[in-house]
Design an enzyme around this catalytic site. Structure first.
Site, PDB file in Angstrom:
ATOM      1  N   HIS A  21      31.571 109.102  24.201  1.00  0.00           N
ATOM      2  CA  HIS A  21      31.353 108.465  22.896  1.00  0.00           C
ATOM      3  C   HIS A  21      32.660 108.468  22.076  1.00  0.00           C
ATOM      4  O   HIS A  21      33.020 107.452  21.473  1.00  0.00           O
ATOM      5  CB  HIS A  21      30.329 109.255  22.073  1.00  0.00           C
ATOM      6  CG  HIS A  21      28.926 109.231  22.576  1.00  0.00           C
ATOM      7  ND1 HIS A  21      28.188 110.378  22.741  1.00  0.00           N
ATOM      8  CD2 HIS A  21      28.106 108.208  22.920  1.00  0.00           C
ATOM      9  CE1 HIS A  21      26.966 110.073  23.159  1.00  0.00           C
ATOM     10  NE2 HIS A  21      26.897 108.756  23.296  1.00  0.00           N
ATOM     11  N   LYS A  45      10.706 112.383  16.077  1.00  0.00           N
ATOM     12  CA  LYS A  45      11.116 112.978  17.356  1.00  0.00           C
ATOM     13  C   LYS A  45      12.142 114.078  17.093  1.00  0.00           C
ATOM     14  O   LYS A  45      13.217 113.798  16.548  1.00  0.00           O
ATOM     15  CB  LYS A  45      11.762 111.884  18.223  1.00  0.00           C
ATOM     16  CG  LYS A  45      11.139 111.759  19.604  1.00  0.00           C
ATOM     17  CD  LYS A  45      11.732 110.618  20.391  1.00  0.00           C
ATOM     18  CE  LYS A  45      12.977 111.011  21.151  1.00  0.00           C
ATOM     19  NZ  LYS A  45      13.592 109.875  21.848  1.00  0.00           N
ATOM     20  N   ARG A 105      29.425 102.189  30.711  1.00  0.00           N
ATOM     21  CA  ARG A 105      29.895 103.035  31.817  1.00  0.00           C
ATOM     22  C   ARG A 105      29.759 102.323  33.155  1.00  0.00           C
ATOM     23  O   ARG A 105      30.392 102.709  34.126  1.00  0.00           O
ATOM     24  CB  ARG A 105      29.096 104.338  31.851  1.00  0.00           C
ATOM     25  CG  ARG A 105      29.458 105.303  30.746  1.00  0.00           C
ATOM     26  CD  ARG A 105      28.405 106.361  30.567  1.00  0.00           C
ATOM     27  NE  ARG A 105      27.142 105.754  30.187  1.00  0.00           N
ATOM     28  CZ  ARG A 105      26.085 106.424  29.726  1.00  0.00           C
ATOM     29  NH1 ARG A 105      26.141 107.730  29.624  1.00  0.00           N
ATOM     30  NH2 ARG A 105      24.986 105.796  29.387  1.00  0.00           N
ATOM     31  N   SER A 142      24.646 112.101  27.166  1.00  0.00           N
ATOM     32  CA  SER A 142      24.091 113.242  26.420  1.00  0.00           C
ATOM     33  C   SER A 142      22.980 113.897  27.223  1.00  0.00           C
ATOM     34  O   SER A 142      22.895 115.126  27.306  1.00  0.00           O
ATOM     35  CB  SER A 142      23.541 112.774  25.068  1.00  0.00           C
ATOM     36  OG  SER A 142      24.538 112.140  24.315  1.00  0.00           O
TER      37      SER A 142
END
Ligand code: PNS
Length: 175
Positions: A21, A45, A105, A142
């Site tokens: 990132h 969440k 990516r 992540s």
């Protein structure tokens, strides 16, 4: 020449920020007058890290890469802000941003990102610019970083050191 500020938004969950990132944010900053890193979160969440923690990790990660942060938490042309319950296009409109920047990516990212880019363009005409991720970090996400830490692996070099240490504290029983 034009006086118009070219402001880009780098959106994401950033739970937590990775060096992948930070590479994309730094490269977006080199291409635009201003970058707003938009931490988009769902209050319903519970993430691994609070929004405040995510913002602090990004601010310090950007400061490490691009230079010192000022009192307002801005690092040169990069600011970090949190949003929830809003479409990304509305965030961009509120920020007067003309472009969304995303890192890619590989082809799986492209397949995930293309419909969102097309939908966002459909909604307001905003364009998405894709930056090819650093191949050395193509395996870094992540979620994968969290899984590796949870089961005892070392993610040094994939996330800032303070993020690695916070992940160990948060996710590992013996952390
Ligand atoms: O880091 P992530 O989880 O891949 O980021 C995805 C994110 C937050 C950028 C995306 O889900 C998003 O834009 N959410 C905001 C809500 C929205 O605008 N949804 C429609 C997208 S076409």
């Amino acid at each position: 020449m034009t006086d118009t500020v070219r402001r880009a938004v780098c959106p994401g969950s950033y739970d937590p920020v990775t060096h992948g990132h930070l590479d994309v944010i730094a490269r977006a900053a080199a291409l635009h007058d201003e970058v707003v890193v938009a931490v988009l979160h769902n209050p319903a969440k519970a993430g691994t890290f609070s929004v405040q923690e995510r913002i602090a990790f990004i601010e310090r990660g950007v400061a490490e890469r691009l230079g010192g942060a000022d009192a307002a938490g801005a690092t040169g042309s990069v600011r970090v802000r949190a949003f929830s319950g809003q479409l990304l296009v509305d965030v961009c409109r509120d920020l007067d941003a003309s472009v969304i920047v995303k890192g890619l990516r590989g082809s799986t990212d492209f397949e995930y990102e293309l419909p969102m880019a097309l939908m966002n363009r459909h909604l307001t005409g905003i364009e998405t610019v894709f930056i090819p991720g650093d191949p050395a970090l193509a395996h870094v996400s992540s979620s994968l970083v969290k899984e590796v830490v949870r089961f005892g692996g070392d993610v040094t070099g994939l996330v800032p050191d303070e993020v690695r240490d916070a992940l160990v504290d948060r996710l590992r029983a013996d952390g």
